[in-house]
Write a protein that holds these residues in place. Structure first.
Motif, mmCIF file in Angstrom:
data_model
loop_
_atom_site.group_PDB
_atom_site.id
_atom_site.type_symbol
_atom_site.label_atom_id
_atom_site.label_comp_id
_atom_site.label_asym_id
_atom_site.label_seq_id
_atom_site.Cartn_x
_atom_site.Cartn_y
_atom_site.Cartn_z
ATOM 1 N N GLU A 1 0.810 -1.223 0.000
ATOM 2 C CA GLU A 1 0.000 0.000 0.000
ATOM 3 C C GLU A 1 0.842 1.272 0.000
ATOM 4 O O GLU A 1 0.298 2.369 -0.107
ATOM 5 C CB GLU A 1 -0.924 0.005 1.231
ATOM 6 C CG GLU A 1 -1.955 -1.089 1.162
ATOM 7 C CD GLU A 1 -2.647 -1.344 2.472
ATOM 8 O OE1 GLU A 1 -3.859 -1.583 2.429
ATOM 9 O OE2 GLU A 1 -1.990 -1.309 3.541
ATOM 10 N N ARG B 1 -5.232 4.379 -1.586
ATOM 11 C CA ARG B 1 -5.336 3.170 -0.763
ATOM 12 C C ARG B 1 -6.181 3.402 0.484
ATOM 13 O O ARG B 1 -6.716 2.457 1.064
ATOM 14 C CB ARG B 1 -3.959 2.652 -0.370
ATOM 15 C CG ARG B 1 -3.130 2.177 -1.531
ATOM 16 C CD ARG B 1 -3.816 1.001 -2.236
ATOM 17 N NE ARG B 1 -2.954 0.426 -3.232
ATOM 18 C CZ ARG B 1 -2.567 -0.835 -3.236
ATOM 19 N NH1 ARG B 1 -2.985 -1.665 -2.323
ATOM 20 N NH2 ARG B 1 -1.770 -1.251 -4.183
ATOM 21 N N GLU C 1 -9.559 1.928 0.071
ATOM 22 C CA GLU C 1 -9.628 0.488 0.322
ATOM 23 C C GLU C 1 -9.653 0.195 1.817
ATOM 24 O O GLU C 1 -10.358 -0.716 2.269
ATOM 25 C CB GLU C 1 -8.454 -0.209 -0.352
ATOM 26 C CG GLU C 1 -8.487 -0.084 -1.859
ATOM 27 C CD GLU C 1 -7.193 -0.536 -2.525
ATOM 28 O OE1 GLU C 1 -6.318 -1.114 -1.834
ATOM 29 O OE2 GLU C 1 -7.071 -0.310 -3.738
ATOM 30 N N GLU D 1 -13.109 0.856 2.915
ATOM 31 C CA GLU D 1 -14.002 -0.217 2.470
ATOM 32 C C GLU D 1 -13.898 -1.424 3.397
ATOM 33 O O GLU D 1 -14.901 -2.035 3.756
ATOM 34 C CB GLU D 1 -13.688 -0.617 1.029
ATOM 35 C CG GLU D 1 -14.606 -1.667 0.473
ATOM 36 C CD GLU D 1 -16.055 -1.206 0.340
ATOM 37 O OE1 GLU D 1 -16.951 -2.067 0.471
ATOM 38 O OE2 GLU D 1 -16.301 -0.009 0.106
#
Length: 142
Positions: free
Chosen positions: A16, A27, A30, A33
């Motif tokens: 990352e 990143r 993500e 998420e």
């Protein structure tokens, strides 16, 4: 920050990070998420069964402010709470904190409950009820 807040621990991976050893800016989406997925799981509604029942929660808006850098192997805490809950709308406020308490990023993601053919639909009532304890309106004192 006042409760109720859902907290998700996340360790930064090498993949990352940039050559400069900080998390590449996209990143963080993500990481958010992953935290939202765990929030749904914590509420008793993992995302896969929701999707199998014909519901998804795509992001329709994002506000993200970066405050500091996270680096490889840092342990982060993602704090989530709900800023909007009703009908087909669902919004999350968030903070990403370094293990030492330093604020890394903050903002809000806005979602809509949608069918798999991308049409808005009402959120399942039981899901909204499970989320209710995490609702903090924008003007709530932190």
């Amino acid at each position: 920050m006042a409760e109720p807040v859902f907290r998700h621990q996340y360790r930064v991976t090498y993949a990352e990070c940039t050559i400069g050893n900080h998390v590449y800016y996209s990143r963080y989406l993500e990481i958010l998420e992953a935290a939202r997925g765990e929030f749904f799981r914590h509420a008793g509604w993992p995302l896969l069964p929701l999707q199998e029942s014909g519901a998804a929660f795509p992001v329709i808006g994002l506000q993200l402010t970066y405050k500091a850098q996270a680096r490889y192997d840092d342990l982060l805490t993602v704090e989530l709470w709900i800023t909007e809950l009703g009908g087909a709308r669902l919004s999350f406020g968030f903070q990403i904190l370094h293990s030492g308490g330093r604020l890394i990023a903050e903002g809000e993601t806005r979602h809509v409950c949608a069918s798999l053919d991308e049409k808005p639909r009402r959120m399942p009532k039981e899901l909204a009820e499970r989320f209710q304890p995490f609702v903090r309106l924008q003007n709530d004192v932190a």
